[in-house]
Design a protein around this motif. Structure first.
Motif, PDB file in Angstrom:
ATOM      1  N   UNK A   1       0.815  -1.214   0.000  1.00 48.76           N
ATOM      2  CA  UNK A   1       0.000   0.000   0.000  1.00 48.76           C
ATOM      3  C   UNK A   1       0.851   1.269   0.000  1.00 48.76           C
ATOM      4  N   UNK A   2       2.157   1.127   0.271  1.00 48.32           N
ATOM      5  CA  UNK A   2       3.032   2.289   0.333  1.00 48.32           C
ATOM      6  C   UNK A   2       3.156   2.889   1.720  1.00 48.32           C
ATOM      7  N   UNK A   3       2.459   2.330   2.690  1.00 51.70           N
ATOM      8  CA  UNK A   3       2.524   2.788   4.082  1.00 51.70           C
ATOM      9  C   UNK A   3       1.934   1.697   4.957  1.00 51.70           C
ATOM     10  N   UNK A   4       2.144   1.817   6.261  1.00 53.19           N
ATOM     11  CA  UNK A   4       1.484   0.911   7.199  1.00 53.19           C
ATOM     12  C   UNK A   4       1.021   1.692   8.409  1.00 53.19           C
ATOM     13  N   UNK A   5      -0.065   1.229   9.026  1.00 51.37           N
ATOM     14  CA  UNK A   5      -0.569   1.855  10.240  1.00 51.37           C
ATOM     15  C   UNK A   5       0.185   1.312  11.458  1.00 51.37           C
ATOM     16  N   UNK A   6       0.543   2.205  12.357  1.00 54.11           N
ATOM     17  CA  UNK A   6       1.112   1.824  13.642  1.00 54.11           C
ATOM     18  C   UNK A   6      -0.005   1.907  14.672  1.00 54.11           C
TER      19      UNK A   6
ATOM     20  N   UNK B   1       3.259   5.072   8.829  1.00 56.34           N
ATOM     21  CA  UNK B   1       4.633   5.259   8.397  1.00 56.34           C
ATOM     22  C   UNK B   1       4.757   4.888   6.930  1.00 56.34           C
ATOM     23  N   UNK B   2       5.466   5.720   6.187  1.00 54.07           N
ATOM     24  CA  UNK B   2       5.623   5.508   4.758  1.00 54.07           C
ATOM     25  C   UNK B   2       6.579   4.360   4.460  1.00 54.07           C
ATOM     26  N   UNK B   3       6.433   3.808   3.276  1.00 54.83           N
ATOM     27  CA  UNK B   3       7.348   2.799   2.746  1.00 54.83           C
ATOM     28  C   UNK B   3       8.788   3.290   2.884  1.00 54.83           C
ATOM     29  N   UNK B   4       9.681   2.371   3.278  1.00 59.76           N
ATOM     30  CA  UNK B   4      11.121   2.601   3.397  1.00 59.76           C
ATOM     31  C   UNK B   4      11.526   3.401   4.633  1.00 59.76           C
ATOM     32  N   UNK B   5      10.566   3.739   5.516  1.00 62.05           N
ATOM     33  CA  UNK B   5      10.914   4.382   6.779  1.00 62.05           C
ATOM     34  C   UNK B   5      11.687   3.407   7.664  1.00 62.05           C
ATOM     35  N   UNK B   6      12.769   3.880   8.271  1.00 63.41           N
ATOM     36  CA  UNK B   6      13.575   3.035   9.155  1.00 63.41           C
ATOM     37  C   UNK B   6      12.898   2.908  10.513  1.00 63.41           C
TER      38      UNK B   6
ATOM     39  N   UNK C   1       2.661  -0.943  17.417  1.00 54.55           N
ATOM     40  CA  UNK C   1       2.646  -2.293  16.861  1.00 54.55           C
ATOM     41  C   UNK C   1       2.318  -2.257  15.373  1.00 54.55           C
ATOM     42  N   UNK C   2       3.017  -3.103  14.619  1.00 54.96           N
ATOM     43  CA  UNK C   2       2.669  -3.313  13.212  1.00 54.96           C
ATOM     44  C   UNK C   2       2.683  -4.816  12.937  1.00 54.96           C
ATOM     45  N   UNK C   3       1.988  -5.208  11.879  1.00 53.46           N
ATOM     46  CA  UNK C   3       2.002  -6.612  11.487  1.00 53.46           C
ATOM     47  C   UNK C   3       3.355  -6.950  10.871  1.00 53.46           C
ATOM     48  N   UNK C   4       3.847  -8.142  11.134  1.00 51.02           N
ATOM     49  CA  UNK C   4       5.180  -8.529  10.676  1.00 51.02           C
ATOM     50  C   UNK C   4       5.319  -8.516   9.156  1.00 51.02           C
ATOM     51  N   UNK C   5       4.200  -8.599   8.444  1.00 47.20           N
ATOM     52  CA  UNK C   5       4.236  -8.571   6.982  1.00 47.20           C
ATOM     53  C   UNK C   5       4.559  -7.186   6.442  1.00 47.20           C
ATOM     54  N   UNK C   6       4.519  -6.171   7.310  1.00 44.08           N
ATOM     55  CA  UNK C   6       4.706  -4.787   6.890  1.00 44.08           C
ATOM     56  C   UNK C   6       6.123  -4.285   7.125  1.00 44.08           C
ATOM     57  N   UNK C   7       7.062  -5.178   7.374  1.00 47.47           N
ATOM     58  CA  UNK C   7       8.429  -4.774   7.665  1.00 47.47           C
ATOM     59  C   UNK C   7       9.414  -5.742   7.029  1.00 47.47           C
TER      60      UNK C   7
END
Length: 235
Positions: free
Chosen positions: A33-38, A52-57, A98-104
């Motif tokens: 999606x280009x981002x994930x919800x925390x 958080x946007x894609x590629x954020x550390x 928290x984020x889902x492990x698929x988003x990292x």
């Protein structure tokens, strides 16, 4: 960070020593999606803190993952602070959620850029404290709190012995100059990096400091310019 690390050293001294020997790599946000919800908790129904946007550390919270659901991971991150500039308060912390492990995705799982495409270089000299404006933690001459007004992440290491005085990156033949204010927080860094690539995003990673003052430092370049400077710790 200095006071927080002193507290952790008292109660988690052996943990800190072990993590300084073998440390996990930072992660990036990786989502179709280009981002994930925390979220506040380990589940899709938990309240959203931010996205958080894609590629954020980010980092994993290695001390307290905080969930029995292995599909959800507790992370450490900066919200709307892409260059990790910290305010000078008594308690300075990264945010958690928290984020889902698929988003990292682990940083060192990314591809390496082709030789000669991307590199960073530091010009380093001996540190002379008279060249800088310093403030100290608890009126101590050992642990700098700020250097020229910017938070110093390596306070637990004491005064630097060396200083980065100039930083440049080279990307696809173009030389990019790093603003000095981003160097001051990690001024005693060494001139060694690991390089990674994800599409048109390039990452230069280094571990700076040792033991209780260890910090992850990741420089991120997107679309030909510096887009993020991550500085953080996992304990």
């Amino acid at each position: 960070m200095f006071l927080r690390k002193i507290y952790l050293f008292i109660f988690f001294g052996f943990i800190c020593l072990s993590t300084s020997i073998s440390k996990a790599q930072p992660y990036i946000i990786s989502s179709k999606e280009g981002y994930t919800h925390v979220r506040t908790g380990a589940g899709a129904k938990s309240k959203i803190i931010t996205k958080l946007k894609e590629n954020t550390i980010i980092l994993l919270d290695e001390i307290d993952e905080g969930s029995e659901n292995e599909d959800w991971k507790k992370i450490l991150f900066y919200n709307e602070r892409p260059f990790s500039i910290l305010e000078e308060t008594d308690h300075i912390e990264m945010e958690t959620g928290f984020i889902h492990k698929s988003q990292m995705k682990e940083l060192n799982a990314l591809k390496k850029p082709n030789s000669g495409v991307f590199s960073m270089d530091f010009e380093i000299k001996a540190f002379r404290k008279q060249d800088y404006r310093l403030t100290y933690h608890e009126e101590s001459s050992y642990a700098p709190k700020t250097i020229n007004g910017f938070h110093y992440y390596l306070a637990d290491c004491g005064l630097p012995k060396t200083a980065v005085i100039k930083a440049t990156a080279t990307l696809n033949g173009q030389k990019l100059h790093i603003p000095q204010k981003y160097i001051l927080g990690v001024i005693s860094a060494q001139n060694s990096f690991e390089y990674y690539r994800n599409g048109n995003h390039y990452f230069a990673y280094q571990g700076v400091g040792d033991g209780s003052c260890f910090n992850y430092v990741v420089w991120v370049f997107s679309d030909g310019k510096l887009s993020q400077r991550f500085v953080g710790w996992e304990y």
